[in-house]
Design a protein around this motif. Structure first.
Motif, PDB file in Angstrom:
ATOM      1  N   SER A 121       0.845  -1.192   0.000  1.00 43.79           N
ATOM      2  CA  SER A 121       0.000   0.000   0.000  1.00 43.79           C
ATOM      3  C   SER A 121       0.882   1.245   0.000  1.00 43.79           C
ATOM      4  CB  SER A 121      -0.939   0.005   1.216  1.00 43.79           C
ATOM      5  OG  SER A 121      -0.199   0.141   2.411  1.00 43.79           O
ATOM      6  N   TRP A 122       0.277   2.368  -0.350  1.00 40.06           N
ATOM      7  CA  TRP A 122       1.002   3.633  -0.356  1.00 40.06           C
ATOM      8  C   TRP A 122      -0.003   4.768  -0.388  1.00 40.06           C
ATOM      9  CZ3 TRP A 122       0.395   0.394  -4.435  1.00 40.06           C
ATOM     10  CH2 TRP A 122      -0.179   0.913  -5.588  1.00 40.06           C
ATOM     11  N   GLN A 123       0.500   5.964  -0.127  1.00 43.88           N
ATOM     12  CA  GLN A 123      -0.306   7.179  -0.198  1.00 43.88           C
ATOM     13  C   GLN A 123       0.476   8.199  -1.015  1.00 43.88           C
ATOM     14  OE1 GLN A 123      -0.754   8.510   3.833  1.00 43.88           O
ATOM     15  NE2 GLN A 123      -2.288   6.974   4.331  1.00 43.88           N
ATOM     16  N   THR A 124      -0.235   9.151  -1.546  1.00 42.68           N
ATOM     17  CA  THR A 124       0.422  10.281  -2.185  1.00 42.68           C
ATOM     18  C   THR A 124      -0.423  11.518  -1.932  1.00 42.68           C
ATOM     19  OG1 THR A 124       1.535  11.041  -4.188  1.00 42.68           O
ATOM     20  CG2 THR A 124      -0.639  10.063  -4.482  1.00 42.68           C
ATOM     21  N   GLN A 132       0.227  10.344  -9.070  1.00 43.45           N
ATOM     22  CA  GLN A 132      -1.055   9.670  -9.242  1.00 43.45           C
ATOM     23  C   GLN A 132      -1.160   9.043 -10.630  1.00 43.45           C
ATOM     24  OE1 GLN A 132      -4.231  12.420  -8.149  1.00 43.45           O
ATOM     25  NE2 GLN A 132      -2.921  13.187  -6.505  1.00 43.45           N
ATOM     26  N   ASN A 142      -7.131   3.753  -6.324  1.00 38.46           N
ATOM     27  CA  ASN A 142      -7.492   4.601  -5.196  1.00 38.46           C
ATOM     28  C   ASN A 142      -8.681   3.922  -4.534  1.00 38.46           C
ATOM     29  OD1 ASN A 142      -8.428   6.493  -3.404  1.00 38.46           O
ATOM     30  ND2 ASN A 142      -8.320   8.207  -4.835  1.00 38.46           N
ATOM     31  N   HIS A 149      -8.188   8.544   7.899  1.00 38.53           N
ATOM     32  CA  HIS A 149      -6.772   8.625   8.284  1.00 38.53           C
ATOM     33  C   HIS A 149      -6.607   9.678   9.376  1.00 38.53           C
ATOM     34  CE1 HIS A 149      -2.416   8.566   7.645  1.00 38.53           C
ATOM     35  NE2 HIS A 149      -2.500   9.864   7.841  1.00 38.53           N
TER      36      HIS A 149
END
Length: 155
Positions: A121-124, A132, A142, A149
């Motif tokens: 998993s990851w976020q940006t 993206q 997404n 969060h």
């Protein structure tokens, strides 16, 4: 055209990796320069603690580190399996636009699959549209999670 080798970080990468990570932290994210030996200690911690995480670098044929990716490891109780969190994926400005971000991403994705992680998993950031676009191209979804969060920052 520059050829890149993607590999796990070794102790000999320390000085170059610190410089690359400082460009990521300070120049790209406009963060504060880590105090004292914090950054060096962090890199050494990841080198010595395979349970905590690992880092990968993209190296040119001339030995220049052009990018890096950091994975941190955790565990999913609901999956009863280890998971990987892609915390950092950075390509130095001089090497952007040649597909290196895709190569780094694919490398860490393959690593997590081959090592038996349930998922990566990851976020940006919402405004990081280039990241993206890369993640969508690579098959990332997404998830519009039902989870909210939260964080508490310790200054």
């Amino acid at each position: 055209m520059t050829t890149f080798t993607i590999r796990q970080v070794v102790l000999e990468d320390l000085e170059q990796l610190k410089g690359l990570m400082l460009r990521y932290i300070v120049d790209f994210y406009k963060g504060k320069t880590p105090e004292g030996t914090k950054l060096e200690d962090h890199i050494k911690h990841l080198l010595s603690s395979k349970e905590a995480g690992t880092q990968f670098v993209a190296e040119t044929e001339d030995g220049v580190l052009a990018g890096f990716a950091t994975l941190y490891f955790s565990f999913s109780t609901t999956r009863v399996q280890k998971i990987a969190i892609l915390n950092d994926l950075f390509v130095d400005g001089a090497y952007r636009g040649c597909g290196l971000g895709e190569k780094l991403f694919q490398h860490v994705l393959n690593y997590t699959k081959n090592e038996g992680y349930a998922y990566m998993s990851w976020q940006t950031a919402v405004d990081n549209t280039s990241a993206q676009a890369l993640y969508k191209k690579m098959g990332g979804k997404n998830i519009n999670s039902e989870w909210i969060h939260y964080e508490i920052e310790h200054n």
